[in-house]
Design a protein around this motif. Sequence first.
Motif, PDB file in Angstrom:
ATOM      1  N   ALA A   1     -18.787  33.869   8.146  1.00 39.59           N
ATOM      2  CA  ALA A   1     -18.676  33.105   9.390  1.00 39.59           C
ATOM      3  C   ALA A   1     -17.643  31.991   9.298  1.00 39.59           C
ATOM      4  CB  ALA A   1     -20.035  32.524   9.751  1.00 39.59           C
ATOM      5  N   GLY A   2     -17.062  31.790   8.117  1.00 42.35           N
ATOM      6  CA  GLY A   2     -16.091  30.721   7.955  1.00 42.35           C
ATOM      7  C   GLY A   2     -16.713  29.338   8.031  1.00 42.35           C
ATOM      8  N   ALA A   3     -17.955  29.220   7.593  1.00 41.61           N
ATOM      9  CA  ALA A   3     -18.670  27.945   7.653  1.00 41.61           C
ATOM     10  C   ALA A   3     -18.046  26.926   6.707  1.00 41.61           C
ATOM     11  CB  ALA A   3     -20.139  28.152   7.297  1.00 41.61           C
ATOM     12  N   GLY A   4     -18.292  25.656   6.998  1.00 42.23           N
ATOM     13  CA  GLY A   4     -17.811  24.582   6.144  1.00 42.23           C
ATOM     14  C   GLY A   4     -18.576  24.517   4.840  1.00 42.23           C
ATOM     15  N   ILE A   5     -18.060  23.718   3.922  1.00 37.64           N
ATOM     16  CA  ILE A   5     -18.631  23.636   2.579  1.00 37.64           C
ATOM     17  C   ILE A   5     -20.110  23.259   2.606  1.00 37.64           C
ATOM     18  CG2 ILE A   5     -18.533  22.389   0.382  1.00 37.64           C
ATOM     19  CD1 ILE A   5     -15.514  22.140   0.785  1.00 37.64           C
ATOM     20  N   ALA A   6     -20.461  22.286   3.431  1.00 38.12           N
ATOM     21  CA  ALA A   6     -21.844  21.806   3.456  1.00 38.12           C
ATOM     22  C   ALA A   6     -22.806  22.898   3.888  1.00 38.12           C
ATOM     23  CB  ALA A   6     -21.958  20.600   4.392  1.00 38.12           C
ATOM     24  N   LYS A   7     -22.435  23.664   4.911  1.00 36.56           N
ATOM     25  CA  LYS A   7     -23.323  24.726   5.386  1.00 36.56           C
ATOM     26  C   LYS A   7     -23.380  25.892   4.399  1.00 36.56           C
ATOM     27  CE  LYS A   7     -23.209  23.674  10.317  1.00 36.56           C
ATOM     28  NZ  LYS A   7     -22.923  24.160  11.679  1.00 36.56           N
TER      29      LYS A   7
ATOM     30  N   GLY B   1     -27.880  34.689   7.966  1.00 33.32           N
ATOM     31  CA  GLY B   1     -27.046  33.575   7.518  1.00 33.32           C
ATOM     32  C   GLY B   1     -25.725  33.536   8.273  1.00 33.32           C
ATOM     33  N   ALA B   2     -25.133  34.716   8.462  1.00 31.11           N
ATOM     34  CA  ALA B   2     -23.876  34.785   9.214  1.00 31.11           C
ATOM     35  C   ALA B   2     -24.086  34.326  10.653  1.00 31.11           C
ATOM     36  CB  ALA B   2     -23.337  36.214   9.174  1.00 31.11           C
ATOM     37  N   ARG B   3     -25.164  34.786  11.252  1.00 39.29           N
ATOM     38  CA  ARG B   3     -25.434  34.406  12.654  1.00 39.29           C
ATOM     39  C   ARG B   3     -25.705  32.917  12.772  1.00 39.29           C
ATOM     40  NH1 ARG B   3     -29.718  37.990  14.322  1.00 39.29           N
ATOM     41  NH2 ARG B   3     -27.997  39.473  14.435  1.00 39.29           N
ATOM     42  N   LEU B   4     -26.438  32.370  11.831  1.00 37.39           N
ATOM     43  CA  LEU B   4     -26.744  30.939  11.860  1.00 37.39           C
ATOM     44  C   LEU B   4     -25.470  30.102  11.825  1.00 37.39           C
ATOM     45  CD1 LEU B   4     -29.179  28.941  11.788  1.00 37.39           C
ATOM     46  CD2 LEU B   4     -28.908  28.900   9.304  1.00 37.39           C
ATOM     47  N   CYS B   5     -24.443  30.630  11.146  1.00 38.32           N
ATOM     48  CA  CYS B   5     -23.179  29.897  11.012  1.00 38.32           C
ATOM     49  C   CYS B   5     -22.143  30.297  12.058  1.00 38.32           C
ATOM     50  CB  CYS B   5     -22.611  30.117   9.611  1.00 38.32           C
ATOM     51  SG  CYS B   5     -23.602  29.372   8.303  1.00 38.32           S
ATOM     52  N   GLY B   6     -22.570  31.090  13.046  1.00 33.90           N
ATOM     53  CA  GLY B   6     -21.684  31.403  14.162  1.00 33.90           C
ATOM     54  C   GLY B   6     -20.768  32.590  13.973  1.00 33.90           C
ATOM     55  N   TYR B   7     -21.110  33.529  13.090  1.00 35.21           N
ATOM     56  CA  TYR B   7     -20.269  34.716  12.887  1.00 35.21           C
ATOM     57  C   TYR B   7     -20.156  35.499  14.191  1.00 35.21           C
ATOM     58  CZ  TYR B   7     -18.797  39.302  11.101  1.00 35.21           C
ATOM     59  OH  TYR B   7     -18.127  40.483  10.876  1.00 35.21           O
ATOM     60  N   ALA B   8     -18.926  35.853  14.566  1.00 36.29           N
ATOM     61  CA  ALA B   8     -18.695  36.531  15.834  1.00 36.29           C
ATOM     62  C   ALA B   8     -18.167  37.957  15.656  1.00 36.29           C
ATOM     63  CB  ALA B   8     -17.704  35.722  16.679  1.00 36.29           C
ATOM     64  N   GLY B   9     -18.103  38.432  14.421  1.00 37.42           N
ATOM     65  CA  GLY B   9     -17.577  39.769  14.163  1.00 37.42           C
ATOM     66  C   GLY B   9     -18.593  40.864  14.399  1.00 37.42           C
ATOM     67  N   ASN B  10     -18.167  42.106  14.169  1.00 37.75           N
ATOM     68  CA  ASN B  10     -19.020  43.278  14.410  1.00 37.75           C
ATOM     69  C   ASN B  10     -19.402  44.012  13.126  1.00 37.75           C
ATOM     70  OD1 ASN B  10     -18.834  43.000  17.285  1.00 37.75           O
ATOM     71  ND2 ASN B  10     -16.752  43.867  17.168  1.00 37.75           N
ATOM     72  N   HIS B  11     -19.181  43.383  11.976  1.00 38.19           N
ATOM     73  CA  HIS B  11     -19.362  44.103  10.716  1.00 38.19           C
ATOM     74  C   HIS B  11     -20.485  43.542   9.845  1.00 38.19           C
ATOM     75  CE1 HIS B  11     -15.668  46.171  11.708  1.00 38.19           C
ATOM     76  NE2 HIS B  11     -15.037  45.009  11.808  1.00 38.19           N
ATOM     77  N   ALA B  12     -21.336  42.708  10.405  1.00 38.44           N
ATOM     78  CA  ALA B  12     -22.373  42.078   9.587  1.00 38.44           C
ATOM     79  C   ALA B  12     -23.300  43.112   8.944  1.00 38.44           C
ATOM     80  CB  ALA B  12     -23.183  41.098  10.435  1.00 38.44           C
ATOM     81  N   ALA B  13     -23.732  44.106   9.702  1.00 41.36           N
ATOM     82  CA  ALA B  13     -24.660  45.105   9.151  1.00 41.36           C
ATOM     83  C   ALA B  13     -24.009  45.875   8.005  1.00 41.36           C
ATOM     84  CB  ALA B  13     -25.117  46.064  10.245  1.00 41.36           C
TER      85      ALA B  13
END
Length: 326
Positions: A188-194, A57-69
């Motif tokens: 990922a800081g996605a918008g409300i809709a996503k 989900g984070a990747r789909l929304c463009g997350y660029a950090g290193n802490h997802a796992a």
Amino acid sequence: MIDLKQKILAAVDDDLKAIEKALAENLNPYFDLVAQVAGHILFAGGKRLRPLLMVLGARLCGYAGNHAARFSTIFEYLHAATLLHDDLVDGAVMRRGRQVANRVWDNSTAVLTGDFLLARGLSIAADTGLCAVIQTIAQITENMSQGEIRQLEKRGDTTLTEDEYLDLIRCKTAILFQGACRTGALLAGAGIAKVQSLTDYGNHLGLAFQMADDLLDYTQDLASLGKHAGADLREGKLTLPMIHALSRATPTDRSRMSALLGKPDFTCAEFVALTEMLVRHGGIAYTQAQAAVHIRMAKQKLQVFSDSPTRDILMDIADYALVRKA
């Protein structure tokens, strides 16, 4: 089904390895006994679906950090905590093909380890620094607890309705899928809709996943399922196959089915007869159809996202949730 599973596993191999590493690393600093008991349930072959959903989900929304796992471990810790507590409440014997933790150690140790895992999940949520994530995790723990209490209250109750059942599985199962997907979008800081689309995807996926799980309780053996078939029945839990079949059964069959609910010592022949009644009165087919509806709805929620390998994996996971055998 096997090809679909292998396709998914190949696509997420690196993610699963990173999640596995993070799960172990986040237990290492703590007491040996805590790590042993937690590891007994955490490293007994779980699918890691919930943390994987957060990562994807984070990747789909463009997350660029290193802490997802690391952040994704929240959802496996919460899930493992509920399993430790559930097995004690339900008087279970087997989980994931091995003895439940409270039989290997004792009740107190299992409960307190479950409490630790809940607290660990909340601590990692705080590390995100996002109030929305902390709120999401707090709501998950509250809902899961309410779901367990409701299920305990309704144990052996043949008047349980389909709507009540749906409320139960939302609290017990779907809320964790939903929260994992939502947290990925929030990171990922996605918008409300996503954020809402991924939240809804997780909700429908979780509902379908639990319905499929309820079907497996009547169709799979210990080797495949990791616990005894008919476990829900022995514990007096009404699930959708039984609820629907009871609503359509003849008075005679309804009486026979009700008599077996919560009977821990039913025979193999009685269980086979019950399964045949579930088939005859449409309980199995209806549950399969309802699960399929939720999978379609889950996949529709992904249409807001552009086509990508990550979206394809989430679509495949939805399909696999419907056809899995364990």
